[in-house]
Design an enzyme around this catalytic site. Structure first.
Site, PDB file in Angstrom:
ATOM      1  N   HIS A 102       1.638  32.770  37.976  1.00 36.10           N
ATOM      2  CA  HIS A 102       1.633  33.281  36.592  1.00 36.10           C
ATOM      3  C   HIS A 102       1.749  32.098  35.649  1.00 36.10           C
ATOM      4  O   HIS A 102       2.160  31.009  36.052  1.00 36.10           O
ATOM      5  CB  HIS A 102       2.816  34.237  36.396  1.00 36.10           C
ATOM      6  CG  HIS A 102       4.126  33.676  36.889  1.00 36.10           C
ATOM      7  ND1 HIS A 102       4.894  32.819  36.138  1.00 36.10           N
ATOM      8  CD2 HIS A 102       4.775  33.795  38.083  1.00 36.10           C
ATOM      9  CE1 HIS A 102       5.962  32.469  36.840  1.00 36.10           C
ATOM     10  NE2 HIS A 102       5.915  33.036  38.033  1.00 36.10           N
ATOM     11  N   ARG A 129       8.787  31.465  50.984  1.00 35.27           N
ATOM     12  CA  ARG A 129       7.942  31.257  49.803  1.00 35.27           C
ATOM     13  C   ARG A 129       8.142  29.810  49.358  1.00 35.27           C
ATOM     14  O   ARG A 129       9.255  29.271  49.467  1.00 35.27           O
ATOM     15  CB  ARG A 129       8.318  32.224  48.666  1.00 35.27           C
ATOM     16  CG  ARG A 129       7.522  31.972  47.384  1.00 35.27           C
ATOM     17  CD  ARG A 129       7.578  33.122  46.345  1.00 35.27           C
ATOM     18  NE  ARG A 129       8.873  33.307  45.747  1.00 35.27           N
ATOM     19  CZ  ARG A 129       9.714  34.284  46.057  1.00 35.27           C
ATOM     20  NH1 ARG A 129       9.374  35.186  46.971  1.00 35.27           N
ATOM     21  NH2 ARG A 129      10.899  34.399  45.465  1.00 35.27           N
ATOM     22  N   ASP A 146      10.182  27.027  37.212  1.00 39.89           N
ATOM     23  CA  ASP A 146      10.200  28.118  38.199  1.00 39.89           C
ATOM     24  C   ASP A 146       9.868  27.526  39.566  1.00 39.89           C
ATOM     25  O   ASP A 146       8.702  27.237  39.847  1.00 39.89           O
ATOM     26  CB  ASP A 146       9.156  29.174  37.763  1.00 39.89           C
ATOM     27  CG  ASP A 146       9.201  30.426  38.608  1.00 39.89           C
ATOM     28  OD1 ASP A 146      10.103  30.551  39.456  1.00 39.89           O
ATOM     29  OD2 ASP A 146       8.321  31.283  38.412  1.00 39.89           O
ATOM     30  N   GLU A 204       2.617  30.049  44.149  1.00 38.06           N
ATOM     31  CA  GLU A 204       3.766  30.502  44.926  1.00 38.06           C
ATOM     32  C   GLU A 204       3.402  31.469  46.058  1.00 38.06           C
ATOM     33  O   GLU A 204       3.785  32.641  46.027  1.00 38.06           O
ATOM     34  CB  GLU A 204       4.802  31.140  44.002  1.00 38.06           C
ATOM     35  CG  GLU A 204       4.266  32.166  43.004  1.00 38.06           C
ATOM     36  CD  GLU A 204       5.372  32.717  42.104  1.00 38.06           C
ATOM     37  OE1 GLU A 204       6.367  33.205  42.644  1.00 38.06           O
ATOM     38  OE2 GLU A 204       5.224  32.650  40.878  1.00 38.06           O
ATOM     39  N   ASP A 258      14.811  30.888  44.839  1.00 40.30           N
ATOM     40  CA  ASP A 258      13.864  30.868  43.712  1.00 40.30           C
ATOM     41  C   ASP A 258      14.725  30.672  42.468  1.00 40.30           C
ATOM     42  O   ASP A 258      15.382  31.611  42.010  1.00 40.30           O
ATOM     43  CB  ASP A 258      13.101  32.195  43.673  1.00 40.30           C
ATOM     44  CG  ASP A 258      12.008  32.220  42.616  1.00 40.30           C
ATOM     45  OD1 ASP A 258      12.043  31.365  41.701  1.00 40.30           O
ATOM     46  OD2 ASP A 258      11.137  33.103  42.686  1.00 40.30           O
ATOM     47  N   HIS A 307       2.342  39.723  47.091  1.00 36.83           N
ATOM     48  CA  HIS A 307       2.378  39.456  45.644  1.00 36.83           C
ATOM     49  C   HIS A 307       1.273  38.486  45.269  1.00 36.83           C
ATOM     50  O   HIS A 307       0.587  37.934  46.133  1.00 36.83           O
ATOM     51  CB  HIS A 307       3.752  38.917  45.225  1.00 36.83           C
ATOM     52  CG  HIS A 307       4.165  37.655  45.932  1.00 36.83           C
ATOM     53  ND1 HIS A 307       3.590  36.425  45.685  1.00 36.83           N
ATOM     54  CD2 HIS A 307       5.103  37.443  46.893  1.00 36.83           C
ATOM     55  CE1 HIS A 307       4.165  35.517  46.442  1.00 36.83           C
ATOM     56  NE2 HIS A 307       5.074  36.103  47.200  1.00 36.83           N
ATOM     57  N   ASP A 326      32.032  44.845  22.175  1.00 38.39           N
ATOM     58  CA  ASP A 326      31.527  43.916  21.159  1.00 38.39           C
ATOM     59  C   ASP A 326      31.345  42.507  21.708  1.00 38.39           C
ATOM     60  O   ASP A 326      31.395  41.526  20.969  1.00 38.39           O
ATOM     61  CB  ASP A 326      32.429  43.926  19.916  1.00 38.39           C
ATOM     62  CG  ASP A 326      33.886  43.755  20.268  1.00 38.39           C
ATOM     63  OD1 ASP A 326      34.176  43.567  21.468  1.00 38.39           O
ATOM     64  OD2 ASP A 326      34.727  43.810  19.362  1.00 38.39           O
ATOM     65  N   HIS A 359       7.455  34.189  32.916  1.00 39.74           N
ATOM     66  CA  HIS A 359       6.116  34.795  33.038  1.00 39.74           C
ATOM     67  C   HIS A 359       5.544  34.691  31.630  1.00 39.74           C
ATOM     68  O   HIS A 359       5.756  35.565  30.787  1.00 39.74           O
ATOM     69  CB  HIS A 359       6.197  36.248  33.494  1.00 39.74           C
ATOM     70  CG  HIS A 359       6.625  36.372  34.932  1.00 39.74           C
ATOM     71  ND1 HIS A 359       6.718  37.565  35.585  1.00 39.74           N
ATOM     72  CD2 HIS A 359       6.965  35.442  35.858  1.00 39.74           C
ATOM     73  CE1 HIS A 359       7.106  37.366  36.842  1.00 39.74           C
ATOM     74  NE2 HIS A 359       7.282  36.083  37.025  1.00 39.74           N
ATOM     75  N   HIS A 397      12.529  40.700  44.965  1.00 41.79           N
ATOM     76  CA  HIS A 397      13.371  40.485  43.774  1.00 41.79           C
ATOM     77  C   HIS A 397      14.852  40.584  44.124  1.00 41.79           C
ATOM     78  O   HIS A 397      15.652  41.129  43.364  1.00 41.79           O
ATOM     79  CB  HIS A 397      13.008  41.493  42.674  1.00 41.79           C
ATOM     80  CG  HIS A 397      11.706  41.167  42.002  1.00 41.79           C
ATOM     81  ND1 HIS A 397      11.027  42.048  41.205  1.00 41.79           N
ATOM     82  CD2 HIS A 397      10.969  40.030  42.002  1.00 41.79           C
ATOM     83  CE1 HIS A 397       9.915  41.484  40.758  1.00 41.79           C
ATOM     84  NE2 HIS A 397       9.855  40.254  41.228  1.00 41.79           N
ATOM     85  N   TYR A 404       6.354  37.220  54.360  1.00 42.36           N
ATOM     86  CA  TYR A 404       7.628  37.937  54.488  1.00 42.36           C
ATOM     87  C   TYR A 404       7.504  38.920  55.650  1.00 42.36           C
ATOM     88  O   TYR A 404       6.678  39.833  55.598  1.00 42.36           O
ATOM     89  CB  TYR A 404       7.938  38.691  53.186  1.00 42.36           C
ATOM     90  CG  TYR A 404       7.746  37.813  51.954  1.00 42.36           C
ATOM     91  CD1 TYR A 404       8.777  37.029  51.456  1.00 42.36           C
ATOM     92  CD2 TYR A 404       6.489  37.745  51.327  1.00 42.36           C
ATOM     93  CE1 TYR A 404       8.577  36.208  50.354  1.00 42.36           C
ATOM     94  CE2 TYR A 404       6.285  36.928  50.224  1.00 42.36           C
ATOM     95  CZ  TYR A 404       7.328  36.163  49.737  1.00 42.36           C
ATOM     96  OH  TYR A 404       7.119  35.354  48.652  1.00 42.36           O
ATOM     97  N   GLU A 426       7.138  27.463  45.897  1.00 44.63           N
ATOM     98  CA  GLU A 426       6.614  27.633  44.530  1.00 44.63           C
ATOM     99  C   GLU A 426       6.728  26.335  43.741  1.00 44.63           C
ATOM    100  O   GLU A 426       7.810  25.748  43.641  1.00 44.63           O
ATOM    101  CB  GLU A 426       7.402  28.735  43.809  1.00 44.63           C
ATOM    102  CG  GLU A 426       6.977  28.935  42.367  1.00 44.63           C
ATOM    103  CD  GLU A 426       7.675  30.114  41.693  1.00 44.63           C
ATOM    104  OE1 GLU A 426       8.784  30.481  42.136  1.00 44.63           O
ATOM    105  OE2 GLU A 426       7.109  30.661  40.730  1.00 44.63           O
TER     106      GLU A 426
END
Ligand code: GLY
Ligand code: MN
Ligand code: MN
Length: 431
Positions: free
Chosen positions: A349, A400, A266, A379, A255, A345, A36, A356, A238, A383, A402
């Site tokens: 976005h 990366r 972001d 971004e 990130d 990628h 709970d 997103h 990710h 890699y 961004e």
């Protein structure tokens, strides 16, 4: 907070509804982490956008009938005991007085009242497939409404995702202020982390540092689970385990962006754990930065949203040819998609209440064109995992960068430029 903001948004949405239709906005339910223990409540973004109301299991119906436009809220009922345990509830009276709904009722009445509200209308609109169990509920309410009078017109169910999303796509001044604050807080957290990171730190410690820097500036939650990826972990797009030790000679890709008053930032930055880029790291980094800057330059009113994508692919392809990772004619390699092994990628976005964010990417059969008030991330990345077929010296490098870009009347504004992306500036900040 001006309550008018939300009422005005409902009126704007209502004006776009077909005659004799009802639009339904379901709010979020409380989510449980275990037994709970509930997660802190986070309202569903579109529901929040049109209501400003932050209590679980609520529903708003915007009705456009021959009697005119009205908005009806269903909210948790007042309950002395529940309010002692879980806090204040506005109840239906508070929903009308404080949130400017035309009418409000207990949410326990939804199943009973919704068929009556739908009865006599020709269309019910909502975002199909977004809330678990809600599609079935709409079918039940619509069937019950139709069966009230078998001689009335049937009620069509229509997806409202694009209608709602494309209103949210153009940010108003109130939203832009909040997103700028989210961006500032997130940028300051990146700056602090760059100053503090050192050899031997665990990725998890760096994650906690970001959360702390967000929270002490008024942003309790990250907008998404931060990616804190040292060395080759950066090649897992990710990566969220965030549990490895950082090494002096590795890059660290972070990130991370906060959520401030429901709005997301972001930001990704990649910086050397030891404060100094190696020769190979710098070569890769400079290609990504060049792609980044070239892509941002194309974020302008009237340009296709595919322009930053194409420009970044081309710059990355040329860069990879120059340093010998790709071999051949850059134009031909671009056409063949050879860059996809290292840049797999998309460039970005929409950004807003959701990281997103809502809003279409196509208009008819064409890609959307940038308009003032849109906010997109840019971004690009490269890699190179250890399984790549390249010289060993490149292996394990993941970069990366961004930023969050607002389209303005005269070009764009980079909302996250406060945190350096230039490698010299990063090195001097870290020294
Ligand atoms: N942080 C999520 C993304 O960059 O898409
Ligand atoms: Mn992003
Ligand atoms: Mn990101």
């Amino acid at each position: 907070m001006s309550k008018n903001i939300y009422k005005n948004r409902r009126d704007k949405l209502g004006a776009l509804l077909p005659e004799n239709s009802v639009l339904l906005l379901p709010g979020a339910d409380l989510q449980y982490r275990n037994a709970d223990s509930a997660f802190p409540f986070r309202q569903e973004s579109s529901f929040y956008y049109f209501s400003g109301f932050c209590e679980p299991s609520s529903l708003v119906a915007i009705v456009n009938s021959d009697k005119g436009l009205s908005s009806i809220a269903f909210v948790p009922p007042k309950d002395k005991i529940k309010e002692i345990w879980d806090g204040y509830r506005a109840g239906p009276i508070g929903a009308v007085e404080d949130y400017m709904f035309d009418k409000a009722f207990d949410n326990t009445q939804i199943d009973l009242m919704l068929p009556d509200i739908l009865h006599g209308n020709e269309q019910v609109l909502y975002s199909i497939g977004k809330k678990k169990g809600f599609d079935q509920k709409v079918i039940e309410w619509t069937t019950a409404a139709s069966s009230k009078d078998r001689h009335s017109k049937s009620i069509n169910i229509t997806d409202a995702s694009s209608l709602i999303g494309n209103i949210r796509l153009i940010k108003d001044d109130h939203e832009i202020d909040l997103i700028k604050r989210a961006c500032d807080i997130s940028a300051e957290a990146h700056i602090e982390a760059m100053k503090q990171v050192k050899d031997g730190d665990n990725e998890q410690f760096i994650e906690s540092l970001y959360i702390h820097e967000f929270s002490k500036r008024g942003a309790r939650f990250p907008a998404y689970p931060p990616i804190v990826a040292g060395g080759e972990n950066a090649c897992v797009l990710h990566y969220v385990e965030n549990n490895c030790e950082l090494k002096e000679n590795d890059l660290l890709l972070v990130d991370a962006g906060c959520e401030f008053n429901m709005y997301a930032a972001d930001i990704t930055r990649t910086y050397p754990v030891g404060g100094k880029f190696s020769e190979e790291q710098l070569e890769i980094y400079k290609i990504v930065l060049k792609a980044m800057n070239a892509a941002i330059d194309t974020v302008k009113e009237g340009n296709s949203i595919m322009m930053p994508q194409e420009v970044s692919e081309k710059v990355i392809t040329e860069g990879l040819v120059e340093i010998g990772i790709l071999d051949g004619d850059p134009d031909q390699l671009h056409k063949e998609g050879a860059y996809k092994e290292f840049y797999m990628h998309k460039i970005g976005h929409w950004l807003g209440l959701d990281v997103h964010d809502a809003g279409d990417y196509m208009e008819g059969n064409e890609f959307m064109k940038f308009k003032p008030g849109m906010i997109t991330t840019i971004e690009p990345g490269i890699y190179i995992s250890s399984s790549s077929n390249v010289e060993d010296k490149w292996k394990g490098i993941g970069v990366r960068i961004e930023d969050d870009i607002l389209v303005t009347k005269d070009g764009n504004e980079n909302l996250t430029k406060k945190v350096p992306s230039d490698p010299n500036e990063i090195e001097s900040l870290m020294s």
